[in-house]
Design a protein around this motif. Structure first.
Motif, PDB file in Angstrom:
ATOM      1  N   THR A  48       0.844  -1.185   0.000  1.00 26.02           N
ATOM      2  CA  THR A  48       0.000   0.000   0.000  1.00 26.02           C
ATOM      3  C   THR A  48       0.884   1.240   0.000  1.00 26.02           C
ATOM      4  O   THR A  48       2.116   1.146   0.028  1.00 26.02           O
ATOM      5  N   ASN A 137      -6.838   3.817   5.841  1.00 22.74           N
ATOM      6  CA  ASN A 137      -6.115   3.593   4.589  1.00 22.74           C
ATOM      7  C   ASN A 137      -6.373   2.175   4.087  1.00 22.74           C
ATOM      8  O   ASN A 137      -5.994   1.202   4.735  1.00 22.74           O
ATOM      9  N   GLU A 138      -7.056   2.072   2.957  1.00 22.31           N
ATOM     10  CA  GLU A 138      -7.403   0.784   2.352  1.00 22.31           C
ATOM     11  C   GLU A 138      -8.092  -0.131   3.366  1.00 22.31           C
ATOM     12  O   GLU A 138      -7.753  -1.304   3.509  1.00 22.31           O
ATOM     13  N   ASP A 141     -12.174  -1.117   1.321  1.00 19.39           N
ATOM     14  CA  ASP A 141     -12.188  -2.119   0.256  1.00 19.39           C
ATOM     15  C   ASP A 141     -12.263  -3.537   0.801  1.00 19.39           C
ATOM     16  O   ASP A 141     -12.589  -4.477   0.055  1.00 19.39           O
ATOM     17  N   ASP A 220      -8.755   5.018  -0.517  1.00 21.15           N
ATOM     18  CA  ASP A 220      -8.944   3.718  -1.165  1.00 21.15           C
ATOM     19  C   ASP A 220      -8.962   3.868  -2.674  1.00 21.15           C
ATOM     20  O   ASP A 220      -9.166   4.955  -3.212  1.00 21.15           O
ATOM     21  N   THR A 254     -10.965  -8.454  -2.287  1.00 20.25           N
ATOM     22  CA  THR A 254     -11.129  -7.009  -2.236  1.00 20.25           C
ATOM     23  C   THR A 254     -11.914  -6.532  -3.451  1.00 20.25           C
ATOM     24  O   THR A 254     -12.014  -7.235  -4.463  1.00 20.25           O
ATOM     25  N   HIS A 256     -12.998  -2.481  -5.374  1.00 18.88           N
ATOM     26  CA  HIS A 256     -12.930  -1.028  -5.324  1.00 18.88           C
ATOM     27  C   HIS A 256     -14.155  -0.457  -4.615  1.00 18.88           C
ATOM     28  O   HIS A 256     -15.196  -1.120  -4.522  1.00 18.88           O
TER      29      HIS A 256
END
Length: 343
Positions: A48, A137-138, A141, A220, A254, A256
């Motif tokens: 990431t 952060n992420e 997803d 994301d 995962t 989007h």
């Protein structure tokens, strides 16, 4: 690019073990022996922005300082949603001025890793009454969602899957999920697919609602209305490679995020690209002056390295296209450091 899966129409077989992707993903990622509970953590399988460069953590540190200034908070909280193994918080603490008072909290369903900085609290639920910065952060997803597909007659059905990744079309999508699709991701062509993002809208509303004063930020890879992928984005990752999503615990699963839908679920929210957000936090890919190469070669090499890292974090077609969803909570002082780019 379309990812093709084997599907068939009709009701699920009674003894097939088929279930919706939301339930299957929840079990595969967070159930006993789930993918995200493994000792190596997410960093063992994919990279990431946090892992790409310490510049990312430095930017979050600057944002935290700006939040504290804008809201008049003497000891701001920094809550990291989906903290992995604490990499972001570790980087932010290193980037803050020595002795700066901060209440760091990692929110993660995996166990606390050994050797983590003692200043970092570890919990599986975000605290209430946060005054400072909540950063995800992420995370969104990996909030599990169901998948829908339009059959040959155009009827939108829920996609069911077994533990081997074999799919079959189930019942027609109805109720709140059907309403979400109609508003945010209508399926009009047979064979078109969508991830039903309603659980993510709700998860973001709950998480950002824990902030009493400050900012809540979700970062994301995302899409917005008018540019939805026609066949969805569901995929898997293992050992740094994209793989077919199989909900057996062997890979990350995962998809989007429809960040515009998440934004609409809460008040005072704004969408930016990561390129825009990091530029405003001082992360730019400008080449260092050539004169520095002669006067201080070592400094020039370090500056050139930072330029390369900044370029990766802000690249078009890459990390720079990630979405930043920023929600402001509570009154700020007039003319504060956030008034420009969070307006």
């Amino acid at each position: 690019m379309r990812v093709t899966y084997e599907t068939s129409a009709g009701p699920p077989a009674v003894d097939s073990g088929l279930r919706g992707w939301r339930a299957a993903t929840e079990a595969a990622l967070y159930g006993p022996d789930g993918f995200y509970l493994r000792p190596e953590g997410p960093a063992g399988h994919f990279r990431t922005s946090v892992h790409a460069s310490p510049l990312f953590a430095s930017a979050v540190a600057r944002l935290l300082l700006d939040v504290a200034d804008a809201y008049g908070i003497d000891e701001p909280a920094l809550v990291d949603m989906g903290a992995g193994r604490g990499e972001l918080l570790t980087g932010v603490l290193a980037a803050l001025p020595p002795g700066y008072p901060v209440r760091a909290c990692a929110v993660e369903r995996a166990a606390r890793p050994a050797g983590l900085d003692a200043r970092i609290a570890w919990t599986d639920t975000p605290p209430d009454g946060v005054r400072g910065l909540l950063f995800a952060n992420e995370w969104l997803d990996n909030v599990p969602v169901d998948v829908a597909e339009a059959d040959e007659q155009g009827t939108v059905r829920r996609v069911l899957v077994d533990s081997a990744g074999q799919e079959r079309l189930g019942d027609e999508v109805d109720g709140d999920d059907a309403a979400w699709l109609a508003r945010w991701w209508p399926l009009t062509e047979p064979g078109s697919r969508a991830e039903i993002g309603r659980p993510r809208d709700e998860a973001w509303a709950r998480a950002s609602g824990r902030v009493a004063s400050g900012l809540a930020v979700a970062v994301d890879y995302a899409h917005t209305a008018g540019a939805r992928p026609p066949f969805g984005t569901l995929t898997g990752f293992r050992d740094g490679r994209e793989v077919r999503p199989v909900p057996d615990g062997s890979c990350d699963i995962t998809a989007h995020v429809a960040l515009d839908a998440c934004a609409a679920a809460v008040p005072a929210a704004r969408l930016l690209t990561q390129r825009e957000a990091l530029n405003r936090l001082g992360v730019r890919a400008g080449r260092p002056p050539l004169a520095l190469a002669s006067s201080d070669p070592a400094a020039y090499v370090r500056a050139l390295s930072r330029t390369g890292e900044a370029a990766e974090l802000t690249a078009r077609g890459g990390l720079g296209d990630f979405g930043w969803l920023v929600r402001r909570i509570g009154p700020e002082r007039p003319g504060g450091p956030l008034s420009d780019w969070c307006a």
